[in-house]
Design an enzyme around this catalytic site. Sequence first.
Site, mmCIF file in Angstrom:
data_model
loop_
_atom_site.group_PDB
_atom_site.id
_atom_site.type_symbol
_atom_site.label_atom_id
_atom_site.label_comp_id
_atom_site.label_asym_id
_atom_site.label_seq_id
_atom_site.Cartn_x
_atom_site.Cartn_y
_atom_site.Cartn_z
ATOM 1 N N CYS A 57 0.847 -1.190 0.000
ATOM 2 C CA CYS A 57 0.000 0.000 0.000
ATOM 3 C C CYS A 57 0.883 1.242 0.000
ATOM 4 O O CYS A 57 2.095 1.175 0.206
ATOM 5 C CB CYS A 57 -0.922 -0.003 1.213
ATOM 6 N N HIS A 97 6.179 -5.543 7.988
ATOM 7 C CA HIS A 97 6.230 -6.965 8.338
ATOM 8 C C HIS A 97 6.494 -7.785 7.083
ATOM 9 O O HIS A 97 5.628 -8.489 6.576
ATOM 10 C CB HIS A 97 4.921 -7.372 9.019
ATOM 11 N N HIS A 138 3.532 1.773 11.267
ATOM 12 C CA HIS A 138 2.445 1.418 12.186
ATOM 13 C C HIS A 138 2.147 2.522 13.190
ATOM 14 O O HIS A 138 1.150 2.457 13.900
ATOM 15 C CB HIS A 138 2.802 0.132 12.945
ATOM 16 N N HIS A 160 -0.524 -5.941 18.951
ATOM 17 C CA HIS A 160 -0.038 -5.453 17.660
ATOM 18 C C HIS A 160 0.508 -4.044 17.834
ATOM 19 O O HIS A 160 -0.058 -3.227 18.561
ATOM 20 C CB HIS A 160 -1.173 -5.471 16.630
ATOM 21 N N GLU A 179 0.512 -1.374 16.026
ATOM 22 C CA GLU A 179 -0.398 -0.267 15.736
ATOM 23 C C GLU A 179 -1.398 -0.075 16.869
ATOM 24 O O GLU A 179 -1.697 1.057 17.273
ATOM 25 C CB GLU A 179 -1.149 -0.504 14.422
ATOM 26 N N THR A 185 -6.199 -0.251 11.531
ATOM 27 C CA THR A 185 -6.512 0.048 10.131
ATOM 28 C C THR A 185 -6.583 -1.184 9.246
ATOM 29 O O THR A 185 -7.204 -1.134 8.175
ATOM 30 C CB THR A 185 -5.472 1.021 9.547
ATOM 31 N N CYS A 207 -8.522 1.072 6.826
ATOM 32 C CA CYS A 207 -8.010 1.837 5.689
ATOM 33 C C CYS A 207 -8.534 1.293 4.361
ATOM 34 O O CYS A 207 -8.893 0.118 4.227
ATOM 35 C CB CYS A 207 -6.486 1.850 5.701
ATOM 36 N N SER A 238 2.812 -10.704 9.339
ATOM 37 C CA SER A 238 1.954 -9.617 8.854
ATOM 38 C C SER A 238 0.500 -9.938 9.178
ATOM 39 O O SER A 238 -0.061 -10.909 8.656
ATOM 40 C CB SER A 238 2.128 -9.442 7.344
ATOM 41 N N SER A 265 2.073 -5.211 2.878
ATOM 42 C CA SER A 265 3.518 -4.994 3.000
ATOM 43 C C SER A 265 4.303 -5.859 2.014
ATOM 44 O O SER A 265 5.525 -5.966 2.112
ATOM 45 C CB SER A 265 3.984 -5.283 4.432
#
Length: 287
Positions: free
Chosen positions: A12, A39, A73, A124, A126, A161, A191, A219, A263
């Site tokens: 992304c 990741h 993140h 995580h 994030e 996200t 997202c 990931s 990723s």
Amino acid sequence: MTIHLAEHYGICFGVRDALALAEHLAAEEPLTILGQLVHNPIARERLDALGVKQGALDDAPGAVTSRVMITAHGSSDAARERWRESGHLVEDATCPLVRHAHGQLRRLVEEEGCFPVIIGKHGHVEVLGLAGDFPEAVVLETEADLAGIPERPLYGVVSQTTQPIERVQRLVVALRACRPNSRVRFRDTVCRPTKERQAALRKLIGEVEIVIVVGGRNSNNTRELVETVRAAGLPAHHIERAEELRREWFQGIEHTGITGGTSTLPETVAEVRRRLLEMTADREEVR
């Protein structure tokens, strides 16, 4: 065998820009990335080749370089400030859509008086960043976590996200059901790239017999793609590199799908597709 690429797959813009910034900065002076920038082991190897160091976000001021980088993140404001106070030059590669989630949570708590609830995976990076400035925040990963949410008249809900939007919506409904006397204000912070990749995968599932999901094994969003395929009743194989493909997976298969997490580098997906085409050619020769 026909190979079908998902309409949306792979890296992304947030991850792409973070990787480009890291490579640019590393070419100028020594750099430490505070955690895993992305990741993805292949991206990590690219950074290793540039001499990039890896540190821990919660280890201020433990970096051996003066310049450090926050990963895509994101992080809490408090963690970012600790690194600045320790005398480091802090570069920030936080994805803009992660920044948006932080902003939505802050508004819900500080402007609207909500109790913070974060839908996402426990532990995580994030999620830790989102919760870092709000110690009372509760992370809601499954319905089992609902019991740990204290009674409050007003809840403010955002999500990691990269969560599947269907799961997020289901948990919001569950929260409202178990707290019928409270109000729940939900801000959709999943997202767009995640939504696009999940939607493209659901379309792909209808066209193929098996799906190869390319991406780092650590990931979260890549693992979510794998789970989506398996929940639909199709076999899914999660690989990081083309070398992991096995011929026996494709015995009797006429339609194979490929997708990748947010990723996953485009050249990695291209190499997987190339290797599958080689396998197809070999199979035709055997016939």
